[in-house]
Design an enzyme around this catalytic site. Structure first.
Site, PDB file in Angstrom:
ATOM      1  N   GLY A  35     -76.814 -28.555 125.096  1.00 41.36           N
ATOM      2  CA  GLY A  35     -77.309 -27.347 124.622  1.00 41.36           C
ATOM      3  C   GLY A  35     -76.425 -26.154 124.963  1.00 41.36           C
ATOM      4  CB  CYS A  36     -77.048 -22.495 124.540  1.00 39.14           C
ATOM      5  SG  CYS A  36     -76.530 -20.810 124.715  1.00 39.14           S
ATOM      6  CG  PHE A  37     -71.262 -22.740 125.083  1.00 38.02           C
ATOM      7  CD1 PHE A  37     -71.597 -21.187 124.873  1.00 38.02           C
ATOM      8  CD2 PHE A  37     -70.208 -23.038 124.384  1.00 38.02           C
ATOM      9  CE1 PHE A  37     -71.263 -20.506 123.778  1.00 38.02           C
ATOM     10  CE2 PHE A  37     -69.513 -22.241 123.320  1.00 38.02           C
ATOM     11  CZ  PHE A  37     -70.375 -21.117 123.136  1.00 38.02           C
ATOM     12  CD1 TRP A  38     -73.104 -18.166 125.965  1.00 37.44           C
ATOM     13  CD2 TRP A  38     -75.214 -17.358 125.567  1.00 37.44           C
ATOM     14  NE1 TRP A  38     -73.047 -17.421 124.898  1.00 37.44           N
ATOM     15  CE2 TRP A  38     -74.165 -16.902 124.619  1.00 37.44           C
ATOM     16  CE3 TRP A  38     -76.500 -17.061 125.440  1.00 37.44           C
ATOM     17  CZ2 TRP A  38     -74.495 -15.973 123.638  1.00 37.44           C
ATOM     18  CZ3 TRP A  38     -76.737 -16.112 124.388  1.00 37.44           C
ATOM     19  CH2 TRP A  38     -75.851 -15.640 123.430  1.00 37.44           C
TER      20      TRP A  38
END
Length: 239
Positions: A55-58
């Site tokens: 998913g979103c790497f953040w």
């Protein structure tokens, strides 16, 4: 939770509220799972790397930055070609890339198997196909990029172990992709969670992951995250 947003236009507020409602439904619950029965043995190497997409790497980066034994966690792209490893292009969903985090770690302090346990239990939901929470597309797929045959073997056996134990309500859809290069993401994406803890997407989707890490793995949780860049940096531009 209080979120300060600009009210310059009604349209902006409407878009923001729509996004928040979508994200509010996306908070992933941590799952308590057993450690891998098969793991790497000390090799004497000073460092090793693990590369995961979830998913979103953040949020994935934010989790691993607080794991003891992790020396660096860099957000980036893997699965596609170098010339398309750019945020705007990856966001199209047709480059083959996934938002990815490459973790450099000390094998004498933490194992690849323990990193996998965190990946499956805290960092993301391995049962969501080509999506994570509010984010949809193959660029948000659940994928492991093994560095070698041993990492592939550990990952394959661990997935089989978790499936046999029925620890998840649905089938694990995580794939393994060999021989894929990793390309670091733009500077404004690095250390995003640390630099923007009040950003709405982070508050709703990613801070809970860090909290789950501290609760499920207190023995390896670190209060001070390891950073890629100095704390000063650009503001939010995407997710």
């Amino acid at each position: 939770m209080t979120i300060r947003v600009s009210t310059s236009t009604a349209a902006f507020v409407g878009v923001l509220l729509t996004a928040l409602l979508g994200c509010a439904q996306a908070e992933e619950k941590a799952v308590v799972i057993p450690p891998p029965a098969f793991d790497e043995t000390p090799s004497g190497a000073a460092t090793a790397t693990a590369t995961f997409a979830g998913g979103c790497f953040w949020g994935v980066q934010g989790v691993y930055q607080r794991v003891q034994g992790v020396l660096k966690a860099v957000s980036g792209y893997a699965g596609g070609k170098q010339e398309t490893a750019q945020y705007e292009m990856v966001g199209s969903g047709v480059t083959g890339h996934a938002e990815t985090v490459q973790i450099t770690y000390d094998p004498s302090k933490i194992t690849y198997g323990k990193l996998l346990q965190i990946y499956f239990s805290v960092a993301h939901d391995p049962t969501q196909l080509n999506r994570q929470g509010p984010d949809h597309g193959t660029q948000y797929r659940s994928t492991i990029f093994p560095a070698d045959a041993k990492q592939r073997e550990i990952a394959e056996k661990y997935i089989a172990q978790l499936e046999a134990a029925h620890v998840f309500r649905a089938k694990i859809v995580t794939t393994l992709e060999d021989g894929k290069a990793f390309y670091p993401a733009e500077a404004y994406h690095q250390d995003f969670l640390v630099r923007n803890p009040d950003y709405p997407y982070i508050v709703i989707n990613d801070i809970p992951k860090v909290r789950n890490l501290s609760q499920l793995f207190p023995e390896i949780y670190r209060l001070q995250p390891v950073l890629v860049m100095p704390r000063a940096g650009a503001g939010p531009r995407g997710g």
